[in-house]
Design an enzyme around this catalytic site. Sequence first.
Site, PDB file in Angstrom:
ATOM      1  N   ARG A   1       0.844  -1.194   0.000  1.00  0.00           N
ATOM      2  CA  ARG A   1       0.000   0.000   0.000  1.00  0.00           C
ATOM      3  C   ARG A   1       0.877   1.241   0.000  1.00  0.00           C
ATOM      4  NH1 ARG A   1      -4.706   1.888  -1.839  1.00  0.00           N
ATOM      5  NH2 ARG A   1      -6.118   2.728  -0.281  1.00  0.00           N
TER       6      ARG A   1
ATOM      7  N   THR B   1      -8.787  -1.110 -10.540  1.00  0.00           N
ATOM      8  CA  THR B   1      -8.130  -2.171  -9.769  1.00  0.00           C
ATOM      9  C   THR B   1      -8.193  -3.469 -10.565  1.00  0.00           C
ATOM     10  OG1 THR B   1      -8.870  -1.074  -7.755  1.00  0.00           O
ATOM     11  CG2 THR B   1      -8.112  -3.329  -7.507  1.00  0.00           C
TER      12      THR B   1
ATOM     13  N   GLU C   1      -5.816   3.046  -8.125  1.00  0.00           N
ATOM     14  CA  GLU C   1      -6.954   3.705  -7.466  1.00  0.00           C
ATOM     15  C   GLU C   1      -8.048   4.034  -8.451  1.00  0.00           C
ATOM     16  OE1 GLU C   1      -9.760   5.343  -5.237  1.00  0.00           O
ATOM     17  OE2 GLU C   1      -8.827   6.700  -6.658  1.00  0.00           O
TER      18      GLU C   1
ATOM     19  N   ASP D   1      -7.982   7.840  -1.126  1.00  0.00           N
ATOM     20  CA  ASP D   1      -8.649   6.827  -0.301  1.00  0.00           C
ATOM     21  C   ASP D   1      -8.657   7.216   1.171  1.00  0.00           C
ATOM     22  OD1 ASP D   1      -9.577   5.068  -2.162  1.00  0.00           O
ATOM     23  OD2 ASP D   1      -7.944   3.643  -1.984  1.00  0.00           O
TER      24      ASP D   1
ATOM     25  N   SER E   1      -7.904   0.592   2.430  1.00  0.00           N
ATOM     26  CA  SER E   1      -8.152   0.009   1.117  1.00  0.00           C
ATOM     27  C   SER E   1      -9.250  -1.035   1.203  1.00  0.00           C
ATOM     28  CB  SER E   1      -6.875  -0.642   0.577  1.00  0.00           C
ATOM     29  OG  SER E   1      -7.132  -1.336  -0.632  1.00  0.00           O
ATOM     30  N   SER E   2     -10.030  -1.147   0.143  1.00  0.00           N
ATOM     31  CA  SER E   2     -11.018  -2.223   0.044  1.00  0.00           C
ATOM     32  C   SER E   2     -10.407  -3.504  -0.505  1.00  0.00           C
ATOM     33  CB  SER E   2     -12.183  -1.794  -0.862  1.00  0.00           C
ATOM     34  OG  SER E   2     -12.892  -0.712  -0.299  1.00  0.00           O
TER      35      SER E   2
ATOM     36  N   GLY F   1     -12.937  -3.463  -7.854  1.00  0.00           N
ATOM     37  CA  GLY F   1     -14.276  -2.890  -7.745  1.00  0.00           C
ATOM     38  C   GLY F   1     -14.445  -1.796  -6.720  1.00  0.00           C
ATOM     39  N   GLY F   2     -13.344  -1.224  -6.213  1.00  0.00           N
ATOM     40  CA  GLY F   2     -13.489  -0.159  -5.229  1.00  0.00           C
ATOM     41  C   GLY F   2     -14.147  -0.666  -3.968  1.00  0.00           C
TER      42      GLY F   2
END
Length: 596
Positions: A125, A409, A429, A449, A473-474, A495-496
């Site tokens: 990250r 992503t 992102e 984010d 983060s997802s 997919g965010g």
Amino acid sequence: MPSCKDSARQAHLTVHRIRPRRVLMSIFLLGILTACATPEPASVDGSGAPRPSAGEVTAGVAAAHPLAVEAGLDVLARGGTAADAAVAVQAMLGLVEPQSSGIGGGAFLLHYAADSGEITAFSGRETAPAGAEPDMFLDAEGEPLSWFEAIVGGRAVGVTGVMPMLGAAQQRFGALPWSALFDASIGAAEDGFEVPQRLARFAAGGRWPQAEVPDVIELFTNAEGETISAGEIWRNPAYGQTLRRMAERGPRTLLEPPISTRIIERASQPPLPGTLVQADFDAYAPVMSEAICGGFLDHRVCVPPPPSSGVALLQMLALLEHTDIDQRGPDDPVAWLQFAEASRLMYADRNQYVADPAFVDVPVAGLLDPAYVAERAELIGDRAGSLPEAGSPPGLAWAPDDRFRHTGTSHFVVVDAAGNVVTMTTSVESIFGTGRTVGGFFLNNQLTDFSFVPEVDGVPVANAVEPGKRPRSSMSPVLVFDVDDRLVAALGSPGGSAILAYNAKTIVGLLAWELSLQDAIDLPNLVTLGENFFGEASKFPEDVRTGLVELGIDVQPGRGEESGLHGVVFHADGRVEGAADPRREGIWRTLVDQEG
């Protein structure tokens, strides 16, 4: 000194199932991998059949584009491991799917070592620069910047982490030289490849502001002065040169001059110039840790620790264990009601509590505490209720952050001939990141984010911006194990914010409804974003849609439809079943397929 097993025994909470027929499972809390020895792998599966030997494993790759799959298979064919192939897959994705991921972005990776059963979580990250300020995404009046304004700004660029992370994983688990992992992507960048439809669609513009950034226009304009179109041959020689340098100099190439200098210069330009300096790149280090795991239907589901939102996925699965969703099926509206309401509860808690644990106290144990989960599950009723607020798990309280992000992503899974597995979610992102390029690759906009608002009514937001901090983060790559600790699945999705719903849907389909992996992926997507329910309305059978409306859920089309799930299932007889999301351009292919 206590043994690994003793330490693990002390570091978990037992989750008591609500149904006695289910085996007790454990939620393993955060720990440092290197502080604990490797656990003993199980030798049999649930049927008592011997675990297949390493020589029986079918090596393969599931990724978002055939060229990325082929790049990974080429490395596997040369004796490379899953960690080696992951480097090649990412390098190629940065060329053929730059709207979604690239070497200028970040990622989370889970590695499974077949010989030991060891699970290692790697975080690549991005980090905020030392010059970051809590109000950096507020305007002159103290109001949050608009989303479209912030994502193309220079201050959205974080220190890239995906390649240093892959370098750490490959150094530990690889077999081939680092320099041998870029041949396919360098060749495609310099010789050219057919433009995929998705890349052409995003390059042509639309509602994403990155399409208007000069770098995007220049990169995707052909010799005739037109935007590249699907099927034509496109070259990115600058990217090829960057990869050549990286192959020679190693995984920290982008963090060192001259490339880091160019990144700093490009990010410091308006609009919204950033504050990156060389010291930010020098300080960057990927994080290696234990995964966190939770139980679902006699299986153990493992994800990366925060700032990944994997803990939220585990919480959602735990909430669903308090329903009878496994006694229903995909044609039952009540099952989707339960899924939607568990999603709402999960997102409410995730948005408030998950952040970088190096900076804030993330109540991982509290979010997964059996009593707390049971209390939250009581809010899942017979019909859709009002939007729930975050609960109060054991641990510190934070102010809510209710922003839902939309991202560019990708996800891929690699299995090597020894049975080692990589499941990795990777991102720049938003679509094309900031739209700013250096050396043929896009600079991320991952710092958007973070919460744009540092506090609410005087209470700090856990995911607020701080120097050196990693944004929430997802991204949540997944490994699934059976009751005998045999690896049965590896999967994940882009997919965010919807990543969590996409992953949960697939796990429910696979484990609760006993579908094939492909059928589980193909299930319609349903995503709860705030008050609304979005998804693939037309894919639900008419009686299911009607039943959902009667239960208070009117699924709206137009959002929550762009999953890109990829995964692999390992059967007890040694078969490896891979699958790719038909919503994108991905495929699953094995080494046997390539050789055949």
